[in-house]
Scaffold this active site. Structure first.
Site, PDB file in Angstrom:
ATOM      1  CG  HIS A 191       7.177  -5.478   8.134  1.00 34.16           C
ATOM      2  ND1 HIS A 191       6.039  -4.885   7.659  1.00 34.16           N
ATOM      3  CD2 HIS A 191       8.180  -5.070   7.311  1.00 34.16           C
ATOM      4  CE1 HIS A 191       6.332  -4.154   6.586  1.00 34.16           C
ATOM      5  NE2 HIS A 191       7.630  -4.248   6.357  1.00 34.16           N
ATOM      6  CG  HIS A 229      10.624  -0.686   7.854  1.00 34.67           C
ATOM      7  ND1 HIS A 229      11.173  -0.055   6.757  1.00 34.67           N
ATOM      8  CD2 HIS A 229       9.688  -1.544   7.362  1.00 34.67           C
ATOM      9  CE1 HIS A 229      10.578  -0.493   5.651  1.00 34.67           C
ATOM     10  NE2 HIS A 229       9.685  -1.404   5.991  1.00 34.67           N
TER      11      HIS A 229
HETATM   12  P1  5GP Z   1       8.062  -2.140   3.345  1.00 31.31           P
HETATM   13  O1  5GP Z   1       7.297  -2.689   2.177  1.00 31.31           O
HETATM   14  O2  5GP Z   1       8.880  -0.939   2.976  1.00 31.31           O
HETATM   15  O3  5GP Z   1       8.835  -3.182   4.082  1.00 31.31           O
HETATM   16  O4  5GP Z   1       6.955  -1.707   4.381  1.00 31.31           O
HETATM   17  C1  5GP Z   1       6.512  -0.415   4.571  1.00 31.31           C
HETATM   18  C2  5GP Z   1       5.314  -0.497   5.482  1.00 31.31           C
HETATM   19  O5  5GP Z   1       4.981   0.807   5.895  1.00 31.31           O
HETATM   20  C3  5GP Z   1       4.055  -1.078   4.802  1.00 31.31           C
HETATM   21  O6  5GP Z   1       3.637  -2.246   5.502  1.00 31.31           O
HETATM   22  C4  5GP Z   1       3.039   0.039   4.903  1.00 31.31           C
HETATM   23  O7  5GP Z   1       1.741  -0.411   5.171  1.00 31.31           O
HETATM   24  C5  5GP Z   1       3.592   0.897   6.027  1.00 31.31           C
HETATM   25  N1  5GP Z   1       3.243   2.303   5.915  1.00 31.31           N
HETATM   26  C6  5GP Z   1       3.310   3.066   4.790  1.00 31.31           C
HETATM   27  N2  5GP Z   1       2.921   4.319   5.054  1.00 31.31           N
HETATM   28  C7  5GP Z   1       2.609   4.364   6.386  1.00 31.31           C
HETATM   29  C8  5GP Z   1       2.146   5.409   7.247  1.00 31.31           C
HETATM   30  O8  5GP Z   1       1.955   6.557   6.854  1.00 31.31           O
HETATM   31  N3  5GP Z   1       1.923   5.062   8.542  1.00 31.31           N
HETATM   32  C9  5GP Z   1       2.126   3.804   9.013  1.00 31.31           C
HETATM   33  N4  5GP Z   1       1.853   3.593  10.294  1.00 31.31           N
HETATM   34  N5  5GP Z   1       2.576   2.796   8.236  1.00 31.31           N
HETATM   35  C10 5GP Z   1       2.822   3.076   6.921  1.00 31.31           C
END
Ligand code: 5GP
Length: 135
Positions: free
Chosen positions: A101, A99
């Site tokens: 951001h 993903h």
């Molecule tokens: P990472 O740290 O893996 O790059 O980011 C994962 C992102 O997923 C985080 O910013 C977190 O807030 C988001 N996230 C985690 N669980 C959920 C969810 O159930 N729904 C949504 N919309 N975002 C989520």
């Protein structure tokens, strides 16, 4: 292997504020935003991170980033955005499904960029040589 959290969102098993979707990509608001409009852009083919996603999948994701980021930025009155792919847990990746951001940014929003480290021109030249030899 069980479905990732984001595959569950794609399959509508978990709710999300979906902004855009096509055959290859879904985009939705982050549940725990760093700034208003913080969104996630996710390829539908599940892969652990950008290194294991196909080039085609990443191309489709980038097309969607270019399509939706200006509207997200405009909608929240921001002036720019950071595009970030945390890759591997050491870099803060928590959800092991590729993903990106989109984090809208505001002039003078106080968010700081990464701190700098010391590096000499010799160190950089050595490092560049090492990397180039491996590529
Ligand atoms: P990472 O740290 O893996 O790059 O980011 C994962 C992102 O997923 C985080 O910013 C977190 O807030 C988001 N996230 C985690 N669980 C959920 C969810 O159930 N729904 C949504 N919309 N975002 C989520």
């Amino acid at each position: 292997m069980s479905d990732s959290l984001f595959t569950k969102i794609i399959n509508r098993e978990i709710p999300a504020d979906i902004l855009y979707e096509n055959d290859y990509v879904i985009a939705f608001l982050d549940i725990n935003p760093n700034s208003p409009g913080h969104s996630l852009v996710v390829p539908k083919v599940e892969a652990e991170d950008i290194l294991s996603s196909s080039d085609e999948s990443l191309l489709e994701v980038m097309k969607v980033v270019k399509k939706i980021a200006p509207t997200i930025v405009e909608s929240v009155g921001a002036q720019g955005f950071n595009l970030i792919a945390n890759t591997k847990p050491a870099a803060g990746q928590v959800v092991m499904h590729t993903h990106f951001h989109i984090i809208p940014r505001f002039e003078n929003d106080g968010l700081k960029h990464w701190p700098h480290i010391e590096s000499t021109s010799e160190q950089r030249a050595d490092l560049a040589k090492q990397i180039v030899e491996k590529l």
